[in-house]
Write an enzyme that holds these catalytic residues in place. Structure first.
Site, PDB file in Angstrom:
ATOM      1  N   HIS A 133     -49.843 -11.009  52.156  1.00  0.00           N
ATOM      2  CA  HIS A 133     -48.553 -10.231  51.892  1.00  0.00           C
ATOM      3  C   HIS A 133     -48.829  -8.812  51.364  1.00  0.00           C
ATOM      4  CE1 HIS A 133     -44.552  -8.849  52.830  1.00  0.00           C
ATOM      5  NE2 HIS A 133     -44.484  -9.202  50.820  1.00  0.00           N
ATOM      6  N   ASP A 135     -66.289   1.271  39.937  1.00  0.00           N
ATOM      7  CA  ASP A 135     -65.922   2.029  38.720  1.00  0.00           C
ATOM      8  C   ASP A 135     -67.300   2.264  37.966  1.00  0.00           C
ATOM      9  OD1 ASP A 135     -63.961  -0.434  36.999  1.00  0.00           O
ATOM     10  OD2 ASP A 135     -66.052  -0.418  37.161  1.00  0.00           O
ATOM     11  N   CYS A 160     -47.642  -9.199  58.462  1.00  0.00           N
ATOM     12  CA  CYS A 160     -48.793 -10.184  57.574  1.00  0.00           C
ATOM     13  C   CYS A 160     -48.438 -11.605  58.287  1.00  0.00           C
ATOM     14  CB  CYS A 160     -48.695  -9.875  56.050  1.00  0.00           C
ATOM     15  SG  CYS A 160     -47.776 -11.757  55.477  1.00  0.00           S
ATOM     16  N   CYS A 174     -46.278 -13.598  56.822  1.00  0.00           N
ATOM     17  CA  CYS A 174     -44.877 -13.385  57.570  1.00  0.00           C
ATOM     18  C   CYS A 174     -44.525 -13.748  58.483  1.00  0.00           C
ATOM     19  CB  CYS A 174     -43.956 -12.574  56.933  1.00  0.00           C
ATOM     20  SG  CYS A 174     -44.419 -11.780  55.481  1.00  0.00           S
ATOM     21  N   CYS A 225     -41.798  -6.848  57.652  1.00  0.00           N
ATOM     22  CA  CYS A 225     -43.867  -7.360  57.594  1.00  0.00           C
ATOM     23  C   CYS A 225     -44.468  -8.341  58.522  1.00  0.00           C
ATOM     24  CB  CYS A 225     -43.985  -8.218  56.376  1.00  0.00           C
ATOM     25  SG  CYS A 225     -45.742  -7.963  55.866  1.00  0.00           S
ATOM     26  N   ASP A 277     -55.670   2.862  43.191  1.00  0.00           N
ATOM     27  CA  ASP A 277     -56.427   1.419  42.975  1.00  0.00           C
ATOM     28  C   ASP A 277     -55.371   0.920  42.237  1.00  0.00           C
ATOM     29  OD1 ASP A 277     -58.119   2.396  40.723  1.00  0.00           O
ATOM     30  OD2 ASP A 277     -58.236  -0.090  40.444  1.00  0.00           O
TER      31      ASP A 277
HETATM   32  C1  LIG Z   1     -61.894   2.860  38.563  1.00  0.00           C
HETATM   33  C2  LIG Z   1     -63.078   4.133  38.109  1.00  0.00           C
HETATM   34  O1  LIG Z   1     -62.680   4.424  36.336  1.00  0.00           O
HETATM   35  C3  LIG Z   1     -63.425   4.213  36.029  1.00  0.00           C
HETATM   36  O2  LIG Z   1     -64.895   4.285  36.424  1.00  0.00           O
HETATM   37  N1  LIG Z   1     -63.307   5.310  34.651  1.00  0.00           N
HETATM   38  C4  LIG Z   1     -62.286   4.687  34.358  1.00  0.00           C
HETATM   39  N2  LIG Z   1     -61.603   4.023  34.688  1.00  0.00           N
HETATM   40  C5  LIG Z   1     -59.757   3.814  34.441  1.00  0.00           C
HETATM   41  C6  LIG Z   1     -59.228   2.723  34.987  1.00  0.00           C
HETATM   42  C7  LIG Z   1     -57.885   2.859  34.417  1.00  0.00           C
HETATM   43  N3  LIG Z   1     -57.092   1.584  35.078  1.00  0.00           N
HETATM   44  C8  LIG Z   1     -55.880   1.763  34.273  1.00  0.00           C
HETATM   45  N4  LIG Z   1     -54.783   1.471  34.117  1.00  0.00           N
HETATM   46  C9  LIG Z   1     -54.843   0.205  35.452  1.00  0.00           C
HETATM   47  N5  LIG Z   1     -55.921   3.177  33.251  1.00  0.00           N
HETATM   48  C10 LIG Z   1     -57.422   3.161  33.935  1.00  0.00           C
HETATM   49  C11 LIG Z   1     -57.834   4.093  33.419  1.00  0.00           C
HETATM   50  C12 LIG Z   1     -59.342   4.702  33.732  1.00  0.00           C
HETATM   51  C13 LIG Z   1     -60.571   5.334  32.936  1.00  0.00           C
HETATM   52  O3  LIG Z   1     -59.679   6.586  32.259  1.00  0.00           O
HETATM   53  N6  LIG Z   1     -61.493   5.666  33.646  1.00  0.00           N
HETATM   54 ZN   LIG Z   2     -45.709 -10.408  54.783  1.00  0.00          ZN
END
Ligand SMILES: CCOC(=O)Nc1nc2cc3nc(NC)[nH]c3cc2c(=O)[nH]1
Ligand SMILES: [Zn+2]
Length: 374
Positions: free
Chosen positions: A337, A93, A308, A311, A306, A268
């Protein structure tokens, strides 16, 4: 090797798609769930474990790795792949969200975001260019632009201005990493809060820039499941049909299946790994907590469905004992798991889309997960 960034859709079932995304470290079959490896490790697991549970791609956090041990150190020691001995794709990210959710005292200007380290309070500046350079140093296969994820409930005018800034930052990120450069991909991130018209504007502006994929940001930030689905149903179909769509930070098993049904390809979430550490386990018959007394002398496997290691090898009684004793092995077995549950669900999803049986699969999971709170 097929050119990185190539996205082939192999089958469709309604708006759900099954496809392949080529990266510099191999092919990712979608829809895909990406285990979160915040500090260059999926907590308590080693690369062999991740291969055993058939993880295709893991997520690393730019903010954390920049802070510690440092992206330039990681670059000198082989990037994340060499440093962490992970030979498959990595998505990182941009750090934007981490800065907004972790670091203190941050300020946003046209230049970028200034903030203080959550470790030692030192001042830092992430510009779009810097966020890309860090991800390049980490050897990321799929990089994210620097964006502003506005908090749930942010009012219209601020949200409108913020998405314009995110678009200008996105263009600067693309300039910093031209399309195709050493096989690494760059995804744009759609913002616009919970306003459908702003979501449309954000998506349309980003689609004028050549990204290999598009993430839907600004969701899973405290809104209700219905609100998330409403904005997702609006936003996903606007994005290019021939590019991967990535819903960040999502989610529960049902959130993911609902996202797939709306045309999302990548997910993710920290839920499976975080819940593992507090004893909440996902099974084919719903969620359970292993610390419940009813498991004290239960000699049966956690989940007979499962495959894994936990399990196949241990009883519920043993898993409960490890958890109650706070043994380190509890974290590892519970994490193995929970991640295998998510990854196996995605294998079933890809198969079901290929057979035109996705809705039946979704209904089967809903039967097990509807009644237990998400
Ligand atoms: C994973 C890539 O995300 C980024 O670089 N910026 C970003 N990340 C987020 C992660 C988030 N996690 C959640 N909920 C657990 N909501 C999210 C929003 C963003 C986002 O707007 N922008
Ligand atoms: Zn399992």
């Amino acid at each position: 090797m097929t050119r990185p960034g190539t996205f082939n859709i192999l089958a469709r079932d309604g708006a759900a798609r099954h496809g392949t995304l080529e990266t510099a470290h191999g092919t990712v079959r979608t829809p895909v769930f990406m285990p979160v490896g915040t500090q260059a490790t999926v907590k308590s697991l080693d690369p062999r474990d991740l291969h055993d549970i058939r993880a295709q791609i893991v997520l690393g956090n730019t903010y954390h790795l920049y802070m510690r041990p440092g992206d330039e150190l990681v670059a000198r020691l082989g990037g994340l792949h060499g440093f962490a001995a992970w030979d498959r794709p990595v998505l990182t990210d941009s750090g934007g969200y981490q800065v907004f959710s972790l670091a203190g005292l941050r300020e946003i200007t046209e230049t970028g975001v200034t903030f203080r380290s959550h470790i030692d309070g030192s001042p830092h500046l992430f510009t779009p260019e810097k966020a890309v350079q860090i991800q390049q140093n980490l050897g990321s296969d799929i990089m994210m632009v620097l964006d502003e994820c506005v908090a749930y409930g942010t009012e219209y005018d601020y949200t409108a201005k913020s998405l314009e800034l995110t678009t200008r930052w996105a263009a600067r990120c693309r300039d910093e990493h031209p399309i195709g450069q050493n096989g690494r991909l760059l995804f744009g991130i759609v913002q616009g809060g919970f306003y459908e018209d702003l979501r449309t504007i954000s998506a349309q502006q980003l689609m004028e820039i050549p990204f290999e994929g598009f993430a839907i940001g600004g969701l899973s930030v405290g809104e209700s499941p219905d609100e998330m689905r409403r904005l997702l149903a609006h936003t996903a179909p606007i994005l290019p049909d021939d590019k991967p769509r990535y819903l960040m930070g999502v989610g529960t098993p049902m959130d993911i299946l609902d996202g797939v049904a709306l045309g999302v390809d990548m997910f993710d979430c920290v839920l499976p790994t975080r819940n593992a550490r507090n004893g909440t386990l996902f099974t084919s018959f719903g969620k359970i907590n292993i610390k419940q007394a009813r498991f004290k002398e239960d000699d049966s496997p956690l989940d007979p469905e499962c495959d894994c290691y936990a399990c196949r090898t241990f009883s519920r009684a043993y898993l409960r004992h490890l958890y109650m004793a706070r043994e380190l092995l509890s974290y590892r077995l519970n994490t193995l798991h929970n991640l295998r549950f998510y990854l196996k669900m995605m294998e079933e999803v890809r198969e079901a889309i290929g057979q035109g049986a996705f809705e039946a699969l979704r209904a089967r999971y809903r039967a097990a997960y509807e009644q237990s709170e998400q």
